[in-house]
Design a protein around this motif. Structure first.
Motif, PDB file in Angstrom:
ATOM      1  N   GLY A 164     -53.240  -9.077 -21.175  1.00  0.00           N
ATOM      2  CA  GLY A 164     -52.921  -9.304 -22.577  1.00  0.00           C
ATOM      3  C   GLY A 164     -52.427 -10.709 -22.870  1.00  0.00           C
TER       4      GLY A 164
ATOM      5  N   GLU B  94     -58.351  -2.628 -26.061  1.00  0.00           N
ATOM      6  CA  GLU B  94     -59.270  -1.590 -25.566  1.00  0.00           C
ATOM      7  C   GLU B  94     -59.935  -0.866 -26.724  1.00  0.00           C
ATOM      8  OE1 GLU B  94     -61.506   1.384 -23.715  1.00  0.00           O
ATOM      9  OE2 GLU B  94     -61.149  -0.727 -23.421  1.00  0.00           O
TER      10      GLU B  94
ATOM     11  N   VAL C 232     -56.778  -7.432 -19.266  1.00  0.00           N
ATOM     12  CA  VAL C 232     -55.798  -6.485 -18.735  1.00  0.00           C
ATOM     13  C   VAL C 232     -54.369  -6.982 -18.960  1.00  0.00           C
ATOM     14  CG1 VAL C 232     -54.969  -5.339 -16.642  1.00  0.00           C
ATOM     15  CG2 VAL C 232     -57.423  -5.608 -17.020  1.00  0.00           C
TER      16      VAL C 232
ATOM     17  N   LYS D 220     -62.833  -4.175 -17.895  1.00  0.00           N
ATOM     18  CA  LYS D 220     -61.599  -4.957 -17.765  1.00  0.00           C
ATOM     19  C   LYS D 220     -61.905  -6.350 -17.231  1.00  0.00           C
ATOM     20  CE  LYS D 220     -59.337  -0.695 -16.331  1.00  0.00           C
ATOM     21  NZ  LYS D 220     -58.640  -0.022 -15.241  1.00  0.00           N
TER      22      LYS D 220
ATOM     23  N   ILE E 221     -58.284  -9.429 -26.798  1.00  0.00           N
ATOM     24  CA  ILE E 221     -56.928  -9.524 -26.280  1.00  0.00           C
ATOM     25  C   ILE E 221     -55.918  -9.114 -27.347  1.00  0.00           C
ATOM     26  CG2 ILE E 221     -57.554 -11.371 -24.667  1.00  0.00           C
ATOM     27  CD1 ILE E 221     -55.989 -13.313 -26.468  1.00  0.00           C
TER      28      ILE E 221
ATOM     29  N   TYR F  78     -52.714  -4.289 -23.875  1.00  0.00           N
ATOM     30  CA  TYR F  78     -54.149  -4.011 -23.830  1.00  0.00           C
ATOM     31  C   TYR F  78     -54.571  -2.860 -24.730  1.00  0.00           C
ATOM     32  CZ  TYR F  78     -53.309   0.011 -20.829  1.00  0.00           C
ATOM     33  OH  TYR F  78     -52.868   1.206 -20.337  1.00  0.00           O
TER      34      TYR F  78
ATOM     35  N   TYR G  35     -61.863  -6.147 -22.048  1.00  0.00           N
ATOM     36  CA  TYR G  35     -60.531  -6.443 -22.574  1.00  0.00           C
ATOM     37  C   TYR G  35     -59.701  -7.087 -21.480  1.00  0.00           C
ATOM     38  CZ  TYR G  35     -58.440  -2.323 -20.289  1.00  0.00           C
ATOM     39  OH  TYR G  35     -57.988  -1.411 -19.365  1.00  0.00           O
TER      40      TYR G  35
END
Length: 119
Positions: free
Chosen positions: A97, A78, A95, A12, A70, A74, A93
């Protein structure tokens, strides 16, 4: 087999860290939303590669950088991060977004960030 608490944390990334790493040139940010979503709103410094096109477009990714995926929240990011990790990329990724990023980069924050990457 390598998935543990450290990997759970490392997969993350938060907005301030991502933007800082972008300024340093150590991340490539990939927006994996559908083209229609990207056309509705997008960020000039982020590359669009829809999730369903990712396997065919791996050549557009820089293996020397951390790839940050993104999407609005998420979930798809992910999925993309997991795929990239399995393909040997260092990936995370976002978190918050794209929704969180749009909220974060408003007004003065947007101007300050764009000014900082133009230098």
């Amino acid at each position: 087999k390598k998935f543990d608490y450290k990997e759970r944390k490392n997969m993350k990334i938060e907005i301030p860290e991502m933007l800082n790493l972008y300024k340093q040139g150590t991340v490539q940010i990939i927006d994996i939303r559908f083209p229609e979503e990207y056309q509705t709103y997008s960020f000039s410094f982020i590359k669009s590669i829809p999730l369903n096109e990712l396997p065919e477009r791996l050549g557009e990714l820089d293996k020397t950088k951390i790839i940050v995926t993104i999407c609005p929240h998420y979930d798809r990011a992910e999925i993309a991060r997991t795929y990239l990790t399995l393909k040997g990329y260092r990936s995370k990724y976002l978190v918050a977004g794209t929704v969180g990023l749009a909220e974060y980069l408003r007004g003065d924050m947007a101007k300050d960030f764009i000014d900082s990457i133009k230098k």
